[in-house]
Motif scaffolding. Structure first.
Motif, PDB file in Angstrom:
ATOM      1  N   GLN A 436       2.290 -54.114  59.069  1.00 32.84           N
ATOM      2  CA  GLN A 436       2.514 -55.283  59.931  1.00 32.84           C
ATOM      3  C   GLN A 436       3.490 -54.943  61.066  1.00 32.84           C
ATOM      4  OE1 GLN A 436       0.558 -57.799  59.493  1.00 32.84           O
ATOM      5  NE2 GLN A 436      -0.267 -57.037  57.555  1.00 32.84           N
ATOM      6  N   PRO A 437       3.359 -55.599  62.241  1.00 34.14           N
ATOM      7  CA  PRO A 437       2.315 -56.550  62.588  1.00 34.14           C
ATOM      8  C   PRO A 437       0.998 -55.832  62.829  1.00 34.14           C
ATOM      9  CG  PRO A 437       3.678 -56.103  64.506  1.00 34.14           C
ATOM     10  CD  PRO A 437       4.287 -55.338  63.358  1.00 34.14           C
ATOM     11  N   ALA A 438      -0.088 -56.420  62.334  1.00 34.47           N
ATOM     12  CA  ALA A 438      -1.383 -55.743  62.415  1.00 34.47           C
ATOM     13  C   ALA A 438      -2.388 -56.580  63.208  1.00 34.47           C
ATOM     14  CB  ALA A 438      -1.914 -55.502  61.001  1.00 34.47           C
ATOM     15  N   TRP A 439      -3.340 -55.881  63.777  1.00 39.36           N
ATOM     16  CA  TRP A 439      -4.335 -56.497  64.664  1.00 39.36           C
ATOM     17  C   TRP A 439      -5.756 -56.327  64.134  1.00 39.36           C
ATOM     18  CZ3 TRP A 439      -4.453 -59.042  69.367  1.00 39.36           C
ATOM     19  CH2 TRP A 439      -3.225 -59.183  70.039  1.00 39.36           C
ATOM     20  N   LEU A 440      -6.579 -57.337  64.437  1.00 38.07           N
ATOM     21  CA  LEU A 440      -8.034 -57.186  64.344  1.00 38.07           C
ATOM     22  C   LEU A 440      -8.571 -57.244  65.769  1.00 38.07           C
ATOM     23  CD1 LEU A 440     -10.951 -57.297  63.257  1.00 38.07           C
ATOM     24  CD2 LEU A 440     -10.643 -59.766  62.919  1.00 38.07           C
ATOM     25  N   PHE A 441      -9.226 -56.158  66.193  1.00 38.98           N
ATOM     26  CA  PHE A 441      -9.914 -56.154  67.484  1.00 38.98           C
ATOM     27  C   PHE A 441     -11.401 -56.221  67.163  1.00 38.98           C
ATOM     28  CE2 PHE A 441      -5.969 -53.766  68.192  1.00 38.98           C
ATOM     29  CZ  PHE A 441      -5.444 -54.456  69.279  1.00 38.98           C
ATOM     30  N   ASP A 442     -11.995 -57.373  67.403  1.00 40.22           N
ATOM     31  CA  ASP A 442     -13.391 -57.556  67.009  1.00 40.22           C
ATOM     32  C   ASP A 442     -14.283 -57.410  68.234  1.00 40.22           C
ATOM     33  OD1 ASP A 442     -15.784 -58.209  65.960  1.00 40.22           O
ATOM     34  OD2 ASP A 442     -15.165 -60.134  65.095  1.00 40.22           O
ATOM     35  N   GLY A 443     -14.815 -56.218  68.406  1.00 32.76           N
ATOM     36  CA  GLY A 443     -15.644 -55.914  69.576  1.00 32.76           C
ATOM     37  C   GLY A 443     -17.019 -56.546  69.517  1.00 32.76           C
ATOM     38  N   ARG A 444     -17.400 -57.102  68.369  1.00 30.12           N
ATOM     39  CA  ARG A 444     -18.723 -57.717  68.239  1.00 30.12           C
ATOM     40  C   ARG A 444     -18.631 -59.204  67.925  1.00 30.12           C
ATOM     41  NH1 ARG A 444     -23.360 -54.456  69.529  1.00 30.12           N
ATOM     42  NH2 ARG A 444     -22.759 -52.310  69.105  1.00 30.12           N
ATOM     43  N   ALA A 445     -17.410 -59.704  67.820  1.00 31.35           N
ATOM     44  CA  ALA A 445     -17.216 -61.111  67.452  1.00 31.35           C
ATOM     45  C   ALA A 445     -18.042 -61.462  66.217  1.00 31.35           C
ATOM     46  CB  ALA A 445     -17.567 -62.037  68.623  1.00 31.35           C
ATOM     47  N   ILE A 446     -17.963 -60.599  65.227  1.00 30.98           N
ATOM     48  CA  ILE A 446     -18.759 -60.834  64.012  1.00 30.98           C
ATOM     49  C   ILE A 446     -17.888 -61.242  62.831  1.00 30.98           C
ATOM     50  CG2 ILE A 446     -18.733 -58.326  63.424  1.00 30.98           C
ATOM     51  CD1 ILE A 446     -21.564 -59.013  62.156  1.00 30.98           C
ATOM     52  N   CYS A 447     -16.588 -60.893  62.892  1.00 29.95           N
ATOM     53  CA  CYS A 447     -15.717 -61.171  61.748  1.00 29.95           C
ATOM     54  C   CYS A 447     -15.309 -62.640  61.720  1.00 29.95           C
ATOM     55  CB  CYS A 447     -14.467 -60.298  61.823  1.00 29.95           C
ATOM     56  SG  CYS A 447     -14.855 -58.555  61.783  1.00 29.95           S
TER      57      CYS A 447
END
Ligand code: UDX
Ligand code: ADP
Length: 465
Positions: A436-447
């Motif tokens: 932490q601090p941790a990121w989600l980078f969702d390149g497909r907007a699927i999560c």
């Protein structure tokens, strides 16, 4: 030639993503036709002949069932290229045609060496009258090259008179949905000059394709239609990705915009998913072919127009890697980043031109430690694509067995392929093992972004302001 030509035996040169599935479906739908797929690559042919259907060299949903039904009956895989050509009434050319990497037209024109080699092989080995069908994606006027090579071999031989007709029959299947696309195509396109040859090929498709879906054109129109279809599709992706960037800079959400514009029947709802840009063996190659062709004919404005579609695609990929670095306090050196998905789209093991190559390449360049998970792509393929072997330290990558292992100790998760399993990830469990601090980078907007935020992650989704 006049009259009707009945085809009993066909051969396909090239046992790849196009040749394999296409011939499997033809064999399945035409039990009276003998279909032989040949390739120089012994390992590939062995894999097509593997007893265990999960080992086929191409991963494509439903393909194993089709191959299981026909293989050994009327579908054969072999390295005896000459023998299969000699036995065939019709030969499909389905060899690879990548973009040239050096010489004239490097970076834009297609490398036609495999097409030329296979055409020469057909010229030498064919017997009687043979219809040659161009199936690979090729620049306009390639059929003429094939015709010239074959024409030089026409005439009387000890085995009888040898002659050829050349057709263009571009493939419109998309990987991941190839079997459905082949079984119920929007259209089949046959370009040619010889009506007997055209009808012989149309008769094969007529086994399962409605007559109104079989379009006949001249050769050039057929070749150009393939490039144009792919250019239009790719253009939609670059268009929506350009708007995604604007949405991120404002309060808009690209999915809402896509839904709103897609409801206009003149625009239509398909191919409006923003993401890390298009990959695959066709889009970039075909547009660059179009660009090369336009420049050749002095149409520089037209060339620039289409080239912008490819440039925007590369920009989108660099934009994503840059924003990952920026959010991780401007440096990813030595930081672990989980990369989920490496294939260019879901439901395929193909990585040609996958956005992951450029995005991972940028992050490796910045010194990141990538833990890459993809359910279908092998570590050997990743090593080829990334141009380096797996390792430990900075600017390195390794393949991991599942998403949980990927995120362990990671500062960020970067999703690059829309595999369905990524929509079902348990973010409480994953976030608990990240740094932490941790990121989600969702390149497909699927999560499930809500669940990821609830688990304490910071979230970026492509196209969300
Ligand atoms: C494409 C054409 O669709 C097909 O007709 C042609 O024969 C070959 O090229 P393919 O490359 O297999 O097929 O897959 P496609 O589904 O078209 O996807 C290409 C790329 O565009 C993928 O990277 C995909 O993720 C991306 N894409 C597609 C988007 O980013 N957004 C979309 O809305 C659609
Ligand atoms: P695609 O996506 O167009 O099917 P692939 O690269 O997956 O492209 O497949 C092309 C196949 O063609 C490869 O397996 C390659 O070994 C084969 N090939 C190329 N040239 C020849 C040739 N002259 N004879 C037989 N096979 C060939």
């Amino acid at each position: 030639m006049s009259g009707v030509m009945e085809i009993r035996s066909i051969c396909c040169i090239g046992a790849g993503y196009v040749g394999g599935p296409t011939m499997a479906v033809i064999a399945d739908r035409c039990p009276g036709l003998q279909v032989t797929v040949v390739d120089l690559n012994q390992a590939r042919i062995d894999a097509w002949n593997a007893a265990d259907l999960s080992q086929l060299p191409v991963y494509e949903p439903g393909l194993d069932a089709v191959v299981g039904r026909c293989r050994g009956r009327n579908l054969h895989f072999s390295t005896d290229v000459d023998g299969a050509i000699a036995a065939a009434d019709m030969v499909f050319l389905s060899v690879n045609t990548p973009t040239k990497t050096k010489g004239i037209g490097a970076g834009q024109a297609s490398d036609l060496r495999w097409i030329e080699a296979s055409a020469r092989q057909v010229a030498a080995a064919a017997r009687g009258h043979t219809i040659v069908v161009e199936k690979s994606t090729l620049p306009v006027r390639t059929a003429a090259v094939i015709q010239t090579i074959l024409g030089a071999a026409e005439g009387d031989t000890p085995a009888g008179r040898k002659s050829f007709s050349v057709l263009s029959n571009p493939e419109f299947l998309a990987e991941g949905t190839a079997i459905g696309d082949l079984e119920a195509p929007d259209r089949v396109l046959i370009g040619g000059e010889d009506p007997v040859a055209i009808e012989a090929l149309a008769a094969i498709y007529s086994h399962w394709v409605p007559p109104e879906c079989i379009l006949r054109t001249n050769v050039w129109s057929s070749e150009l239609s393939k490039l144009t279809a792919n250019a239009f599709l790719a253009q939609r992706i670059s268009s929506i990705n350009s708007i995604a960037a604007l949405c991120e800079a404002t309060e808009a959400d690209v999915r809402e915009v896509a839904r709103a514009i897609g409801a206009d029947s003149r625009i239509g709802s398909k191919f409006l998913k923003a993401g890390p840009g298009f990959g695959g063996s066709c889009f970039q190659k075909d547009i660059l072919n179009l660009v090369y062709l336009c420049r050749h004919y002095g149409l520089s404005e037209v060339a620039d127009y289409w080239e912008a579609v490819v440039n925007l695609n590369a920009w989108q990929q660099h934009r994503i890697s840059a924003l990952v670095v920026r959010q991780l306090f401007g440096t990813v050196t030595g930081k672990r980043i989980a990369v989920l998905g490496f294939a260019f789209k879901a439901d395929t093991n193909d990585t040609r031109e996958t956005p992951a190559i450029r995005i991972c390449g940028d992050l490796l360049e910045e010194g990141a430690q990538l833990a890459i998970f993809d359910p279908k792509v092998s570590a050997e393929q990743m090593a080829l694509d990334l141009g380096q072997q797996p390792g430990q330290g900075e600017g390195v990558w390794q393949k991991v067995a599942d998403p949980l292992e990927a995120v362990r100790g990671a500062d960020a998760v970067l999703v690059l392929t829309e595999w369905q399993q990524f929509a079902e990830l348990d973010w409480q469990q994953l976030a608990a093992v990240m740094r932490q601090p941790a990121w989600l980078f969702d390149g497909r907007a699927i999560c499930d972004a809500g669940a990821a935020r609830a688990a304490g992650l910071k979230v970026w989704r492509v196209g969300e302001g």
